[in-house]
Each structure stands twice: as C-alpha cells, then as structure tokens.
Design a protein around this motif. Structure first.
Motif, PDB file in Angstrom:
ATOM      1  N   GLY A  14       0.815  -1.217   0.000  1.00 46.35           N
ATOM      2  CA  GLY A  14       0.000   0.000   0.000  1.00 46.35           C
ATOM      3  C   GLY A  14       0.836   1.248   0.000  1.00 46.35           C
ATOM      4  O   GLY A  14       0.515   2.234   0.675  1.00 46.35           O
ATOM      5  N   GLY A  15       1.900   1.252  -0.779  1.00 45.35           N
ATOM      6  CA  GLY A  15       2.863   2.350  -0.744  1.00 45.35           C
ATOM      7  C   GLY A  15       2.588   3.484  -1.706  1.00 45.35           C
ATOM      8  O   GLY A  15       3.407   4.396  -1.828  1.00 45.35           O
ATOM      9  N   SER A  16       1.435   3.468  -2.383  1.00 49.85           N
ATOM     10  CA  SER A  16       1.174   4.502  -3.387  1.00 49.85           C
ATOM     11  C   SER A  16       0.547   5.754  -2.796  1.00 49.85           C
ATOM     12  O   SER A  16       0.507   6.800  -3.450  1.00 49.85           O
ATOM     13  CB  SER A  16       0.251   3.943  -4.479  1.00 49.85           C
ATOM     14  N   ARG A  17       0.047   5.666  -1.542  1.00 56.91           N
ATOM     15  CA  ARG A  17      -0.678   6.806  -0.979  1.00 56.91           C
ATOM     16  C   ARG A  17      -0.660   6.725   0.537  1.00 56.91           C
ATOM     17  O   ARG A  17      -0.256   5.721   1.120  1.00 56.91           O
ATOM     18  CB  ARG A  17      -2.128   6.829  -1.472  1.00 56.91           C
ATOM     19  N   GLY A  18      -1.097   7.820   1.176  1.00 54.15           N
ATOM     20  CA  GLY A  18      -1.290   7.823   2.613  1.00 54.15           C
ATOM     21  C   GLY A  18      -0.066   7.443   3.420  1.00 54.15           C
ATOM     22  O   GLY A  18       1.061   7.894   3.150  1.00 54.15           O
ATOM     23  N   THR A  23       5.756   6.325   4.454  1.00 62.96           N
ATOM     24  CA  THR A  23       6.738   5.349   4.927  1.00 62.96           C
ATOM     25  C   THR A  23       7.805   5.094   3.884  1.00 62.96           C
ATOM     26  O   THR A  23       9.006   5.061   4.193  1.00 62.96           O
ATOM     27  CB  THR A  23       6.027   4.035   5.303  1.00 62.96           C
ATOM     28  N   ALA A  24       7.387   4.899   2.636  1.00 62.71           N
ATOM     29  CA  ALA A  24       8.353   4.646   1.563  1.00 62.71           C
ATOM     30  C   ALA A  24       9.345   5.798   1.432  1.00 62.71           C
ATOM     31  O   ALA A  24      10.564   5.584   1.289  1.00 62.71           O
ATOM     32  CB  ALA A  24       7.612   4.428   0.242  1.00 62.71           C
ATOM     33  N   LEU A  25       8.838   7.031   1.509  1.00 55.69           N
ATOM     34  CA  LEU A  25       9.722   8.188   1.358  1.00 55.69           C
ATOM     35  C   LEU A  25      10.630   8.367   2.576  1.00 55.69           C
ATOM     36  O   LEU A  25      11.803   8.736   2.436  1.00 55.69           O
ATOM     37  CB  LEU A  25       8.890   9.444   1.116  1.00 55.69           C
ATOM     38  N   ALA A  26      10.108   8.093   3.777  1.00 54.91           N
ATOM     39  CA  ALA A  26      10.940   8.208   4.975  1.00 54.91           C
ATOM     40  C   ALA A  26      12.052   7.162   4.966  1.00 54.91           C
ATOM     41  O   ALA A  26      13.190   7.450   5.362  1.00 54.91           O
ATOM     42  CB  ALA A  26      10.079   8.042   6.224  1.00 54.91           C
ATOM     43  N   LEU A  27      11.734   5.972   4.511  1.00 56.58           N
ATOM     44  CA  LEU A  27      12.759   4.927   4.431  1.00 56.58           C
ATOM     45  C   LEU A  27      13.804   5.271   3.368  1.00 56.58           C
ATOM     46  O   LEU A  27      15.002   5.044   3.568  1.00 56.58           O
ATOM     47  CB  LEU A  27      12.109   3.579   4.124  1.00 56.58           C
ATOM     48  N   ALA A  28      13.360   5.836   2.248  1.00 56.61           N
ATOM     49  CA  ALA A  28      14.311   6.243   1.211  1.00 56.61           C
ATOM     50  C   ALA A  28      15.229   7.341   1.731  1.00 56.61           C
ATOM     51  O   ALA A  28      16.449   7.321   1.484  1.00 56.61           O
ATOM     52  CB  ALA A  28      13.553   6.710  -0.028  1.00 56.61           C
ATOM     53  N   ALA A  29      14.663   8.291   2.462  1.00 53.11           N
ATOM     54  CA  ALA A  29      15.477   9.362   3.038  1.00 53.11           C
ATOM     55  C   ALA A  29      16.489   8.821   4.033  1.00 53.11           C
ATOM     56  O   ALA A  29      17.547   9.430   4.247  1.00 53.11           O
ATOM     57  CB  ALA A  29      14.574  10.398   3.705  1.00 53.11           C
ATOM     58  N   GLN A  30      16.166   7.684   4.625  1.00 51.51           N
ATOM     59  CA  GLN A  30      17.052   7.036   5.592  1.00 51.51           C
ATOM     60  C   GLN A  30      18.086   6.138   4.915  1.00 51.51           C
ATOM     61  O   GLN A  30      18.959   5.582   5.577  1.00 51.51           O
ATOM     62  CB  GLN A  30      16.189   6.210   6.563  1.00 51.51           C
ATOM     63  N   GLY A  31      17.977   5.984   3.584  1.00 51.55           N
ATOM     64  CA  GLY A  31      18.979   5.234   2.844  1.00 51.55           C
ATOM     65  C   GLY A  31      18.544   3.900   2.304  1.00 51.55           C
ATOM     66  O   GLY A  31      19.354   3.153   1.753  1.00 51.55           O
ATOM     67  N   ILE A  35      10.633  -1.416  -2.527  1.00 52.05           N
ATOM     68  CA  ILE A  35       9.630  -2.065  -3.375  1.00 52.05           C
ATOM     69  C   ILE A  35       8.285  -1.685  -2.769  1.00 52.05           C
ATOM     70  O   ILE A  35       8.048  -1.938  -1.584  1.00 52.05           O
ATOM     71  CB  ILE A  35       9.785  -3.588  -3.391  1.00 52.05           C
ATOM     72  N   LEU A  36       7.434  -1.030  -3.536  1.00 52.89           N
ATOM     73  CA  LEU A  36       6.128  -0.651  -2.994  1.00 52.89           C
ATOM     74  C   LEU A  36       5.030  -1.303  -3.814  1.00 52.89           C
ATOM     75  O   LEU A  36       5.193  -1.582  -5.004  1.00 52.89           O
ATOM     76  CB  LEU A  36       5.968   0.862  -2.950  1.00 52.89           C
ATOM     77  N   THR A  37       3.910  -1.581  -3.151  1.00 52.62           N
ATOM     78  CA  THR A  37       2.791  -2.187  -3.854  1.00 52.62           C
ATOM     79  C   THR A  37       1.628  -1.214  -3.936  1.00 52.62           C
ATOM     80  O   THR A  37       1.507  -0.285  -3.144  1.00 52.62           O
ATOM     81  CB  THR A  37       2.302  -3.489  -3.179  1.00 52.62           C
ATOM     82  N   TYR A  38       0.790  -1.462  -4.920  1.00 53.35           N
ATOM     83  CA  TYR A  38      -0.437  -0.691  -5.107  1.00 53.35           C
ATOM     84  C   TYR A  38      -1.519  -1.669  -5.577  1.00 53.35           C
ATOM     85  O   TYR A  38      -1.220  -2.704  -6.181  1.00 53.35           O
ATOM     86  CB  TYR A  38      -0.235   0.418  -6.146  1.00 53.35           C
ATOM     87  N   GLN A  39      -2.758  -1.342  -5.285  1.00 52.97           N
ATOM     88  CA  GLN A  39      -3.853  -2.181  -5.771  1.00 52.97           C
ATOM     89  C   GLN A  39      -4.346  -1.713  -7.128  1.00 52.97           C
ATOM     90  O   GLN A  39      -4.414  -2.480  -8.074  1.00 52.97           O
ATOM     91  CB  GLN A  39      -5.012  -2.211  -4.779  1.00 52.97           C
ATOM     92  N   SER A  40      -4.700  -0.417  -7.233  1.00 57.83           N
ATOM     93  CA  SER A  40      -5.234   0.098  -8.489  1.00 57.83           C
ATOM     94  C   SER A  40      -4.620   1.429  -8.906  1.00 57.83           C
ATOM     95  O   SER A  40      -4.747   1.827 -10.067  1.00 57.83           O
ATOM     96  CB  SER A  40      -6.760   0.254  -8.384  1.00 57.83           C
ATOM     97  N   SER A  41      -3.951   2.106  -7.987  1.00 59.07           N
ATOM     98  CA  SER A  41      -3.432   3.450  -8.264  1.00 59.07           C
ATOM     99  C   SER A  41      -2.029   3.382  -8.855  1.00 59.07           C
ATOM    100  O   SER A  41      -1.043   3.796  -8.244  1.00 59.07           O
ATOM    101  CB  SER A  41      -3.426   4.286  -6.982  1.00 59.07           C
ATOM    102  N   GLU A  42      -1.954   2.875 -10.087  1.00 56.33           N
ATOM    103  CA  GLU A  42      -0.644   2.685 -10.716  1.00 56.33           C
ATOM    104  C   GLU A  42       0.085   4.005 -10.934  1.00 56.33           C
ATOM    105  O   GLU A  42       1.289   4.114 -10.680  1.00 56.33           O
ATOM    106  CB  GLU A  42      -0.800   1.942 -12.042  1.00 56.33           C
ATOM    107  N   ALA A  43      -0.636   5.016 -11.392  1.00 59.57           N
ATOM    108  CA  ALA A  43       0.006   6.304 -11.647  1.00 59.57           C
ATOM    109  C   ALA A  43       0.563   6.900 -10.362  1.00 59.57           C
ATOM    110  O   ALA A  43       1.687   7.429 -10.349  1.00 59.57           O
ATOM    111  CB  ALA A  43      -0.990   7.269 -12.290  1.00 59.57           C
ATOM    112  N   GLU A  44      -0.204   6.818  -9.274  1.00 59.06           N
ATOM    113  CA  GLU A  44       0.276   7.323  -7.990  1.00 59.06           C
ATOM    114  C   GLU A  44       1.490   6.529  -7.516  1.00 59.06           C
ATOM    115  O   GLU A  44       2.433   7.102  -6.958  1.00 59.06           O
ATOM    116  CB  GLU A  44      -0.845   7.247  -6.943  1.00 59.06           C
ATOM    117  N   ALA A  45       1.471   5.220  -7.741  1.00 62.63           N
ATOM    118  CA  ALA A  45       2.600   4.386  -7.325  1.00 62.63           C
ATOM    119  C   ALA A  45       3.875   4.781  -8.062  1.00 62.63           C
ATOM    120  O   ALA A  45       4.951   4.893  -7.454  1.00 62.63           O
ATOM    121  CB  ALA A  45       2.281   2.916  -7.573  1.00 62.63           C
TER     122      ALA A  45
END
Length: 256
Positions: A14-18, A23-31, A35-45
């Motif tokens: 559920g890494g495409s929103r909210g 979380t994905a961005l905070a982890l990236a900032a931490q180094g 891999i993030l998943t999305y159900q239907s929001s491909e563009a947002e992902a």
C-alpha cells in the motif's frame, strides 16, 4: 562490502498513498531502496517511485491485492524476479504490512461480507503474505505490521476493523517468537487518527471531527502521515534492532 554498496531494501504494501507513501519516502530518506505495492493506483505508485529516485534511492512498484491470498505465491515470484533484475540480490531486508481499508458500521449492521473483506485484507492478508515472503526476507531482517489505536480505545462503528487489527497484534508476537531464531524482529506500529484520504478523508476534511480528535490527544493535534512514516523508519533503523514483539502506538497520546 559496506552498507553504501549494499543498501537495505524495504517492501511496503500500500505504498502509493497515505501512510504507505510517507513510509516509503521516509525509508528512502534514511537510505533504503524500496519495493512498494499498489492495488489500483498505478500512476500514484509510479509517482512515488520517482520521488524515491529523486532522493537517490532505487524503487520498483508492483501490483498487489492484499485481500486475494490466492495470488500471493505469484507476487512472491515477482518480488524474487525484481530483486534479481534490479538489485542482483535474492533477499530483501524489511517488510511493512501497511495496506488496508477502513470500514465504519455498527455491530448490529455489519454484514458478513464486510467482516470477511476486513479479515481477508488485514488479518488473513498479513498472515499469508508474510508466510509467502519469508523465504525472501534476509536473516536479521525486520517486519512491521500496521495496527490501529482503535485496538486500545474504542469508537462506535469500528468493532470489526479493530478486531482484525487486534488479531494482527497477537500475530505479531507469535511472528516475533517463531522468527527470532533467524534474527528477524517483528513489531506492531499502531497509528492514531491521521489526516489522510482514509475513509474518504473524514479526519482530514471534517473540521468538527478533526477538532474533537485534537481535543482528546495529549499533543493537541491530529496526526499527519509523516508522523507515521517517520516512526516506521525509526523502528527499522539500527538503533531499534533490539525491539521485537512489541506494540508501539504512534498517536500523539490519543485517549490517554
């Protein structure tokens, strides 16, 4: 090899929103790579993928319906392939079971279909997705299961949702015990009310609801997505390696 040549890889459902996006961005900032998943929001992902890449990390978005356990084996195979093609690795380090939905209905009006949907996504999904991914999680890795403050305090209409999250909290302790011999720590992070589009953005957009929650929160405001993303990143940082089997509530002191 140094950490700089072998970055950690985190899988966030559920890494495409909210909260998942934060979380994905905070982890990236931490180094970490992501891999993030999305159900239907491909563009947002894919927008999140670009944001991760702008932070100097690598990211891949994969489609996944966490409520459909029959497809978990195929998803695990897709993760295995992307690990090999993008990172030339066989394992990833951190799993964040975040994806979910909200549902508000009194006990007297909750249908079996609603109950089963919540169970399939939050409880069955967390159990069997983790099971299928275990061979791909590195020894010494980490798992964070997202719960809710509603497993501690109550608001009418959330009985079924909170019961599933309560199950996740018990499951977390069992995971921590069983995976301990592999050096894998497992914890629950339980957010309070957060300003997202969850349940149509009620907490974010309804001023009366927002003010009420702020009034019953020790720190005097409603939570923001980055409050949760930062907390997950902190729980996955080196300094938290000795924490396992715990429920950590991140609610600003809601309903104390």
């Amino acid at each position: 090899m140094t950490a700089s040549t072998t970055p950690r890889i985190a899988l966030v459902t559920g890494g495409s929103r909210g909260l998942g996006r934060s979380t994905a961005l905070a982890l990236a900032a931490q180094g970490s790579d992501v891999i993030l998943t999305y159900q239907s929001s491909e563009a947002e992902a894919h927008a999140v993928v670009r944001q991760v890449e702008a932070l100097g990390r690598r990211a891949v978005a994969l489609q996944l319906d966490v409520g459909d356990s029959k497809r978990f084996a195929a998803f695990a195979e897709a993760v295995k392939k992307v690990l090999a093609s993008t990172w030339q690795r066989e394992r990833f380090d951190h799993l964040v079971n975040n994806a979910g939905i909200g549902l508000n209905a009194p006990i007297a009006e909750t249908t079996e279909e609603q109950f089963d949907l919540l169970s399939n996504i939050h409880l069955k999904g967390t159990f069997f997705l983790t099971q299928k991914l275990l061979p791909l999680i590195a020894d010494g890795g980490r798992i964070v299961n997202i719960s809710t403050g509603l497993a501690r305090f109550t608001f009418p209409g959330y009985a079924a949702y909170a019961a599933m999250k309560g199950g996740v909290e018990v499951l977390t302790r069992y995971m921590a015990k069983e995976l301990g011999p592999r050096g894998i720590s497992v914890n629950t992070l339980a957010p309070g009310a957060i300003e997202t589009d969850f349940r149509g953005g009620q907490v974010r957009d309804d001023k009366q609801v927002n003010a009420h929650i702020a009034g019953v929160t020790a720190l005097g405001r409603v939570g923001l997505p980055d409050d949760i993303g930062g907390a997950v990143a902190a729980l996955l940082a080196d300094g938290s390696r000795w924490i396992t089997g715990q429920r950590i509530e991140v609610s600003g002191g809601m309903m104390l």
